[in-house]
Design a protein around this motif. Structure first.
Motif, PDB file in Angstrom:
ATOM      1  N   LYS A  55      44.882  37.364  39.902  1.00 31.04           N
ATOM      2  CA  LYS A  55      45.085  38.737  40.374  1.00 31.04           C
ATOM      3  C   LYS A  55      45.273  39.699  39.203  1.00 31.04           C
ATOM      4  O   LYS A  55      45.958  39.400  38.228  1.00 31.04           O
ATOM      5  CB  LYS A  55      46.300  38.814  41.308  1.00 31.04           C
ATOM      6  CG  LYS A  55      46.168  37.956  42.555  1.00 31.04           C
ATOM      7  CD  LYS A  55      45.008  38.391  43.417  1.00 31.04           C
ATOM      8  CE  LYS A  55      44.955  37.609  44.718  1.00 31.04           C
ATOM      9  NZ  LYS A  55      43.693  37.837  45.427  1.00 31.04           N
ATOM     10  N   ARG A  56      44.685  40.863  39.348  1.00 29.79           N
ATOM     11  CA  ARG A  56      44.761  41.876  38.296  1.00 29.79           C
ATOM     12  C   ARG A  56      46.204  42.304  38.042  1.00 29.79           C
ATOM     13  O   ARG A  56      46.609  42.504  36.896  1.00 29.79           O
ATOM     14  CB  ARG A  56      43.930  43.098  38.685  1.00 29.79           C
ATOM     15  CG  ARG A  56      43.827  44.091  37.540  1.00 29.79           C
ATOM     16  CD  ARG A  56      43.972  45.527  37.997  1.00 29.79           C
ATOM     17  NE  ARG A  56      43.832  46.390  36.825  1.00 29.79           N
ATOM     18  CZ  ARG A  56      44.845  47.023  36.266  1.00 29.79           C
ATOM     19  NH1 ARG A  56      46.053  46.906  36.734  1.00 29.79           N
ATOM     20  NH2 ARG A  56      44.659  47.781  35.201  1.00 29.79           N
ATOM     21  N   ASP A  57      47.014  42.450  39.091  1.00 27.29           N
ATOM     22  CA  ASP A  57      48.414  42.858  38.926  1.00 27.29           C
ATOM     23  C   ASP A  57      49.180  41.888  38.035  1.00 27.29           C
ATOM     24  O   ASP A  57      50.005  42.293  37.216  1.00 27.29           O
ATOM     25  CB  ASP A  57      49.116  42.967  40.281  1.00 27.29           C
ATOM     26  CG  ASP A  57      48.648  44.168  41.085  1.00 27.29           C
ATOM     27  OD1 ASP A  57      47.929  45.016  40.527  1.00 27.29           O
ATOM     28  OD2 ASP A  57      49.009  44.255  42.278  1.00 27.29           O
ATOM     29  N   LEU A  58      48.897  40.591  38.191  1.00 22.93           N
ATOM     30  CA  LEU A  58      49.560  39.580  37.369  1.00 22.93           C
ATOM     31  C   LEU A  58      49.091  39.691  35.917  1.00 22.93           C
ATOM     32  O   LEU A  58      49.901  39.646  34.986  1.00 22.93           O
ATOM     33  CB  LEU A  58      49.287  38.181  37.917  1.00 22.93           C
ATOM     34  CG  LEU A  58      49.875  37.013  37.130  1.00 22.93           C
ATOM     35  CD1 LEU A  58      51.388  37.140  36.993  1.00 22.93           C
ATOM     36  CD2 LEU A  58      49.494  35.690  37.806  1.00 22.93           C
ATOM     37  N   ALA A  59      47.789  39.863  35.721  1.00 24.27           N
ATOM     38  CA  ALA A  59      47.248  40.010  34.362  1.00 24.27           C
ATOM     39  C   ALA A  59      47.865  41.225  33.678  1.00 24.27           C
ATOM     40  O   ALA A  59      48.240  41.168  32.499  1.00 24.27           O
ATOM     41  CB  ALA A  59      45.721  40.142  34.408  1.00 24.27           C
ATOM     42  N   SER A  88      42.226  45.642  30.423  1.00 26.00           N
ATOM     43  CA  SER A  88      43.192  46.381  31.231  1.00 26.00           C
ATOM     44  C   SER A  88      42.687  47.731  31.761  1.00 26.00           C
ATOM     45  O   SER A  88      42.801  47.996  32.951  1.00 26.00           O
ATOM     46  CB  SER A  88      44.479  46.571  30.425  1.00 26.00           C
ATOM     47  OG  SER A  88      45.410  47.313  31.149  1.00 26.00           O
ATOM     48  N   PRO A  89      42.100  48.610  30.924  1.00 25.40           N
ATOM     49  CA  PRO A  89      41.701  49.916  31.464  1.00 25.40           C
ATOM     50  C   PRO A  89      40.502  49.851  32.411  1.00 25.40           C
ATOM     51  O   PRO A  89      40.329  50.723  33.247  1.00 25.40           O
ATOM     52  CB  PRO A  89      41.336  50.735  30.217  1.00 25.40           C
ATOM     53  CG  PRO A  89      41.664  49.916  29.037  1.00 25.40           C
ATOM     54  CD  PRO A  89      41.927  48.515  29.492  1.00 25.40           C
ATOM     55  N   SER A 126      39.581  45.993  39.842  1.00 26.48           N
ATOM     56  CA  SER A 126      39.515  45.315  41.139  1.00 26.48           C
ATOM     57  C   SER A 126      40.800  44.533  41.383  1.00 26.48           C
ATOM     58  O   SER A 126      41.615  44.348  40.487  1.00 26.48           O
ATOM     59  CB  SER A 126      38.326  44.356  41.174  1.00 26.48           C
ATOM     60  OG  SER A 126      37.122  45.071  41.050  1.00 26.48           O
ATOM     61  N   LYS A 127      40.955  44.027  42.587  1.00 29.08           N
ATOM     62  CA  LYS A 127      42.158  43.276  42.957  1.00 29.08           C
ATOM     63  C   LYS A 127      42.313  42.012  42.121  1.00 29.08           C
ATOM     64  O   LYS A 127      43.412  41.610  41.775  1.00 29.08           O
ATOM     65  CB  LYS A 127      42.086  42.919  44.447  1.00 29.08           C
ATOM     66  CG  LYS A 127      43.339  42.328  45.010  1.00 29.08           C
ATOM     67  CD  LYS A 127      43.220  42.130  46.523  1.00 29.08           C
ATOM     68  CE  LYS A 127      44.494  41.522  47.064  1.00 29.08           C
ATOM     69  NZ  LYS A 127      44.399  41.261  48.512  1.00 29.08           N
ATOM     70  N   SER A 128      41.176  41.369  41.800  1.00 24.96           N
ATOM     71  CA  SER A 128      41.181  40.152  40.985  1.00 24.96           C
ATOM     72  C   SER A 128      40.463  40.404  39.662  1.00 24.96           C
ATOM     73  O   SER A 128      39.548  41.229  39.588  1.00 24.96           O
ATOM     74  CB  SER A 128      40.479  39.010  41.720  1.00 24.96           C
ATOM     75  OG  SER A 128      41.176  38.675  42.898  1.00 24.96           O
TER      76      SER A 128
END
Length: 200
Positions: A135-139, A172-173, A177-179
């Motif tokens: 998941k992008r939020d975790l990354a 990061s920038p 997407s969600k993943s």
């Protein structure tokens, strides 16, 4: 046999996996596939004889192919951690506490366990993440927990394709997407997008 020539098509190892079927099967990986992956990984991740990998997961997990063979073929070091008596994969806490590794192969589940940790003084410079949807939020959370730049790669590939065959460095920038994307094929690999009838 000491004098036997090892051909690229010869068996490198067998890894047991259930994949998406739930029925365990032994997957035969050739010497060619193994050599291609470890040579690519050593170059892509910039492994040198100064690099240090932790080995903290059970050796029947295919991510250990990266943690064992890549350092052995590049002159890097391996620090071996005992599995925690309280449960599998908890040795990740020992790895973070010990702070000897500068590159690590792990899963998003491992990252979820340590995402609240302070990485400001961490020696880690590269994370290779695989095995699950990342998941992008975790990354982003992990990226922000470091006071220095950290390279995070999302490595995708079924066991049948020798650990990883597609990779993407988290950006990061631009990765919104969600993943985190699974990326593009590594050296000497191809990937196809097929419809439900297996047509391109």
């Amino acid at each position: 046999k000491p004098n036997e020539t090892i051909l690229p098509e010869r068996l490198g190892y067998i890894m047991f996996t259930s994949g998406s079927t739930g029925r365990p099967k032994g997957v035969q990986i050739s010497q060619r596939a193994l050599a291609n992956y470890i040579n690519w990984a050593g170059q892509e991740y910039g492994i040198t004889d100064q690099s240090t990998f932790p080995l903290f997961t059970t050796i029947d997990f295919d991510l250990t192919v990266t943690s064992i063979f890549v350092p052995l073929t590049t002159g890097a070091s391996i620090v071996v951690y005992e599995e925690s008596a309280t449960g599998p994969d908890l040795a990740i806490f020992d790895v973070i506490e010990d702070n000897r590794a500068d590159i690590i192969k792990l899963t998003p589940s491992h990252l979820n366990l340590v995402k609240e940790r302070d990485f400001n003084n961490s020696r880690l410079r590269t994370m290779i993440v695989g095995g699950e949807d990342f998941k992008r939020d975790l990354a982003q959370s992990i990226t922000e927990s470091f006071s220095h730049d950290i390279k995070i790669y999302n490595e995708y590939g079924p066991t049948e394709a020798t650990v990883g065959c597609i990779v993407h460095r988290y950006d990061s920038p631009n990765d919104l997407s969600k993943s985190v994307p699974i990326g593009k094929p590594i050296a000497n690999m191809q990937a196809y997008i097929l419809d439900e009838n297996l047509n391109p």
